[in-house]
Write a protein that holds these residues in place. Structure first.
Motif, short mmCIF file in Angstrom:
data_model
loop_
_atom_site.label_atom_id
_atom_site.label_comp_id
_atom_site.label_asym_id
_atom_site.label_seq_id
_atom_site.Cartn_x
_atom_site.Cartn_y
_atom_site.Cartn_z
N UNK B 411 -9.52 -38.45 -56.78
CA UNK B 411 -8.44 -39.24 -57.75
C UNK B 411 -9.36 -37.99 -59.40
N UNK B 426 -3.76 -37.64 -54.58
CA UNK B 426 -3.00 -38.79 -55.25
C UNK B 426 -3.29 -38.14 -57.01
N UNK B 427 -4.34 -37.34 -56.75
CA UNK B 427 -4.82 -36.97 -58.24
C UNK B 427 -3.75 -35.49 -58.33
N UNK B 429 -0.63 -36.25 -57.48
CA UNK B 429 0.72 -36.89 -57.68
C UNK B 429 0.53 -37.57 -59.86
N UNK B 430 -0.72 -38.34 -59.71
CA UNK B 430 -0.98 -37.98 -61.58
C UNK B 430 -0.62 -36.54 -62.24
N UNK B 431 -1.16 -35.78 -61.12
CA UNK B 431 -1.13 -34.33 -62.44
C UNK B 431 0.33 -34.52 -62.12
N UNK B 435 4.34 -41.33 -59.89
CA UNK B 435 4.58 -43.04 -60.51
C UNK B 435 6.21 -42.36 -61.00
N UNK B 436 5.67 -41.61 -62.56
CA UNK B 436 6.90 -42.16 -63.45
C UNK B 436 7.93 -41.93 -62.96
N UNK B 437 8.31 -40.41 -61.98
CA UNK B 437 9.84 -40.11 -61.81
C UNK B 437 10.11 -40.76 -59.72
N UNK B 438 9.48 -42.10 -59.69
CA UNK B 438 9.41 -42.50 -58.36
C UNK B 438 9.73 -41.66 -57.59
N UNK B 439 8.61 -41.36 -57.09
CA UNK B 439 7.91 -40.43 -56.27
C UNK B 439 7.49 -40.99 -54.88
N UNK B 440 7.90 -42.74 -54.65
CA UNK B 440 7.41 -43.21 -54.04
C UNK B 440 6.93 -42.67 -52.45
N UNK B 443 3.01 -41.44 -53.24
CA UNK B 443 2.06 -41.71 -53.98
C UNK B 443 2.25 -43.12 -53.27
N UNK B 444 2.95 -43.71 -52.29
CA UNK B 444 2.34 -45.11 -51.75
C UNK B 444 1.68 -45.32 -50.01
N UNK B 447 -2.86 -43.65 -50.64
CA UNK B 447 -3.57 -45.15 -51.35
C UNK B 447 -3.86 -46.26 -50.20
#
Lengths: 355, 475
Positions: B411, B426-427, B429-431, B435-440, B443-444, B447
């Motif tokens: 990550x 997930x790295x 995704x964070x970059x 998460x801020x754009x709701x691209x679940x 992210x989900x 994890x």
């Protein structure tokens, strides 16, 4: 006397580990850093050579150019200590790190614009401590209360669901739960800020500012609590439960001591030291998770500093941050040891304890 | 231990294990992951892991779209990802010029618009100075015909070309021109050109509002796309044309911003997590057991010194040290495993040592020693069999920690970059602020996979603990 000696031994132990760990880090880092430093020196000389005066001389005399280059290189190598043997450089680097003399960053700056590495990190350190201690205190309280309740009613619904909850959250990455929390509470429900430590711009007034920081802490702290409290409660429950089977509990009950008193005066007293011991590892494990979670919540602490330093390849910051993380880790370890010493009566009277 | 004894104890064990529901659940989850890992090349594209960082490899997929099954839960049907084969092909020779006509038919029955229009085509061009020309027109269900684009294909080379038609300026200009005939002129003049989506115009009813997101209404029905490719040398060959309607939903788990299929990443990532978790845990436990037993057996000063060393290693903070090592040495997966085990064996050592001390005092050990048994014999034949049950539980309970550690390092953007891992997904995704754009969907799943894999081992471990160490059963 016993407690004093105990503390001295623990602190000395922590210092020894600190020296070893920092030496290791310096050793790992030296080979790579030297390569980078050499490249920087080359660049510096190349920049100096662009001087028109020098260029005029060099265009006539090629050997002068080579000699000038060689002497410049030697001067700079000497200045940066590249002329000394590797082990010596590793030692001096480790000592610099321990003195918190960490040099200048490449690209990162502190809020005040300083490029001093220790200043950049000292800015981030209190924020990490703030977040981490807040979460730890809340987790401890919830964990202890739930753990005791579960131990009192072993086999009940509460006990069973607590065990299951602890098992499930045991393997949850804290930072991933943070991402989920952001999706749910910031993106879909739009209730809480997704990150940062203050609003932009921060509100006027001290009270408002504190409230603003607390508002921004809600999501990261609850994430840490949600992931950790199950494990803590389960640990407390197991220790307390094993104490319940001891003879002294039966004796206390037999002589008619009320159940509340048995729990708080007898059992808890005996269970506290092992609980602390078992929680040390949980706590130190969650320090890493908490630091990675900072990245997710854009919390400007040491974890996020790692993220930025890794992306910018800012080596001095990375190194300094590692030293400070080690210090933070060992300091937490010593604090836990101190608490342990206070709780374990054998330490106070100076009896033989595995120190 | 004789083979019969071993078989008997194994069947005893299985008899007890069957009654541990949590252990069975853990085993089922674990088998699921093992199947994913073993059959990864058959479940997902075989070269997906090796090409994870190869951006062009994924270019035919839509960008950052949710999984296809989300359509089931939505009243607004989103277009899936479709690769259209030509319904008819025609070749006409006009002197030196060859006209290849390919007709594609697209049934548009959705409430949302495709994200992109792409043409994939294989071209074998002899003269780079005379590249083929593409003219693409669309006939809409309402009978109107729109010239979409007329452009040159890349002139050199053999092999598949990919033309992202929907990002061409010409494509947008022509569709905006088409829309202006219907749109309220006042609205059209105030719109910001950047914000107009040409794909929306192409698939909307030709009426007022066609240029705005609010006013446009999808025009459902059959769209016919005619692609004419002109080559200027009789030796040139054009083949295998495909028209890609990049959908708004894709596959089982959707795609990320680099158009990568997240399902492939998840499946392939199973291998790394499983390998790292199991191998690290086995290694750590072995080191810890050997160290602990030896320490207990020798006792005295040796024990004192060995435990000091173990304590120092135990208080070295693993994460900061690993970050530095990973950043500077960029290890592949096997060094990663060895590095992770180097710092984590003291925990097992401590438990095993105290068990060893108890065992050492047992009478049968004393008897063996009196009979002249050597140290190795006593450790292997008399102490190890007693410690072994603990070892299995300890291995299982250790796995989640390593899975988490590896994921955490990935990550942070460290770790093996030659293959895809859950932490890396997930790295990224964070970059990309997923998460801020709701691209679940980005992210989900990774994890959850980390959590489930960890859970399976935690369940197995606690079940083993219950069966193998009877003291735990009363708790």
């Amino acid at each position: 006397m016993g407690y004093g000696r105990y503390i001295v031994v623990r602190v000395l132990n922590a210092l020894l580990v600190l020296v070893i760990a920092v030496f290791l880090v310096s050793l790992i880092f030296s080979s790579v850093a030297d390569r980078e430093l050499r490249a920087q020196i080359e660049e510096q000389i190349a920049a100096q050579m662009k001087n028109p005066e020098l260029l005029k001389i060099f265009s006539v005399n090629k050997t002068a150019r080579d000699i000038w280059y060689q002497t410049q290189k030697e001067i700079l190598y000497k200045r940066y200590g590249l002329d000394r043997p590797l082990l010596q450089r590793v030692m001096s680097r480790a000592i610099d790190q321990l003195k918190l003399d960490m040099g200048k960053s490449h690209t990162l700056r502190s809020a005040t614009g300083s490029s001093d590495v220790s200043r950049i990190i000292l800015e981030a350190l209190p924020r990490t401590i703030l977040l981490f201690t807040t979460a730890t205190i809340i987790v401890t309280i919830i964990g202890l209360i739930l753990g005791l309740k579960a131990a009192q009613r072993a086999g009940s619904m509460l006990d069973k669901s607590l065990s299951i909850f602890a098992l499930i959250t045991y393997s949850f990455p804290m930072w991933w739960v943070g991402m989920l929390a952001i999706i749910l509470f910031s993106y879909y429900l739009d209730l809480l800020p997704s990150g940062g430590m203050t609003s932009i711009p921060p509100p006027e007034g001290t009270l408002e500012r504190i409230a603003d920081i607390i508002y921004h802490m809600i999501l990261p702290v609850s994430t840490a609590v949600l992931v950790s409290f199950g494990g803590w409660a389960y640990t407390a429950r197991s220790v307390v439960l094993s104490q319940f089977q001891e003879d002294y509990v039966m004796a206390a009950r037999a002589k008619g001591v009320p159940e509340r008193k048995v729990l708080y005066k007898h059992v808890l007293r005996a269970a506290a030291p092992p609980i602390v011991t078992m929680m040390v590892f949980g706590l130190l494990g969650s320090l890493g998770g908490a630091m990675i979670s900072e990245i997710v919540f854009n919390w400007p602490g040491m974890g996020r500093l790692y993220w930025i330093a890794l992306q910018e390849h800012d080596v001095p910051v990375l190194l300094g941050n590692t030293t400070f993380s080690i210090i933070l880790y060992l300091a937490s370890l010593v604090i836990m040891d101190l608490i342990y010493g206070l709780l374990d009566p054998r330490v106070k009277v100076g009896a033989q304890v595995a120190v | 231990m004789r083979w019969e004894d071993f078989k008997a104890s194994l069947s005893d064990f299985w008899f007890e294990f069957r009654r541990e529901k949590s252990g069975i659940v853990g085993m089922v989850i674990l088998i699921f992951f093992i199947v994913l890992a073993v059959f990864a090349p058959y479940i997902a594209p075989a070269d997906a892991s090796a090409h994870w960082r190869d951006v062009p490899y994924w270019q035919n997929l839509p960008r950052a779209v949710p999984p296809a099954w989300t359509n089931v839960f939505s009243t607004k049907k989103k277009p899936p990802h479709l690769i259209l084969q030509p319904a008819s092909t025609d070749v006409r020779q006009m002197g030196q010029i060859t006209e290849n006509t390919f007709v594609f038919e697209y049934d548009f029955t959705y409430d949302d618009y495709p994200t992109d229009l792409m043409l994939l085509i294989s071209a074998n061009i002899t003269d780079p100075a005379k590249p083929p020309t593409l003219v693409l027109t669309a006939t809409r269900p309402d009978g109107t015909t729109v010239d979409l684009v007329s452009t040159k294909l890349a002139g050199s080379g053999v092999g598949e070309q990919r033309l992202l038609i929907s990002s061409l300026k010409d494509f947008k200009a022509r569709l905006v021109g088409f829309a202006r005939e219907y749109e309220n002129p006042e609205v059209a003049s105030t719109l910001e050109y950047q914000l107009i989506d040409p794909m929306r115009i192409l698939f909307s009813e030709a009426k007022e509002g066609i240029m705005t997101a609010k006013g446009a209404a999808p025009l459902k029905g059959k769209y016919v796309f005619t692609a004419k490719v002109y080559t200027f040398n009789p030796a040139d060959e054009i083949s295998e044309p495909k028209l890609v309607m990049a959908g708004k939903v894709y596959g089982l788990l959707g795609t990320d911003t680099l158009r990568r299929d997240l399902f492939s990443g998840l499946v392939w990532g199973t291998r790394v997590s499983l390998a790292v978790g199991i191998v690290s845990s086995v290694l750590t436990t072995l080191i810890g057991v050997i160290y602990g037993v030896a320490s207990a057996y020798f006792g005295g000063w040796t024990d004192e010194a060995m435990q000091r060393v173990a304590e120092i290693v135990a208080s070295i903070p693993v994460l900061p040290l690993l970050i530095i090592i990973f950043e500077f040495y960029k290890p592949t997966i096997w060094p990663v495993i060895i590095l992770m085990t180097l710092f984590s064996w003291p925990g097992t050592n401590k438990v095993v040592r105290s068990m060893g001390f108890q065992l050492k005092e047992m009478q049968y050990v004393e008897a063996a020693r009196a009979l002249g048994a050597g140290g190795r014999w006593i450790i292997l034949r008399h102490m190890m069999p007693q410690i072994l049950p603990y070892v299995f539980a300890s291995i299982a309970l250790g796995v989640p920690g390593y899975v988490l550690l590896e994921a955490g390092l990935s990550f942070l953007g460290l770790g093996d970059v030659s293959r895809v891992t859950w932490g890396q997904i997930l790295h990224d995704a964070q970059g990309s602020a997923a998460a801020l754009n709701g691209m679940w969907w980005w992210v989900v799943p990774p994890g959850l996979a980390i959590a489930m894999l960890g859970l399976s081992f935690a369940l197995l471990g606690s079940a083993l603990n219950k069966i193998l160490s009877p003291k735990m059963r009363t708790l």
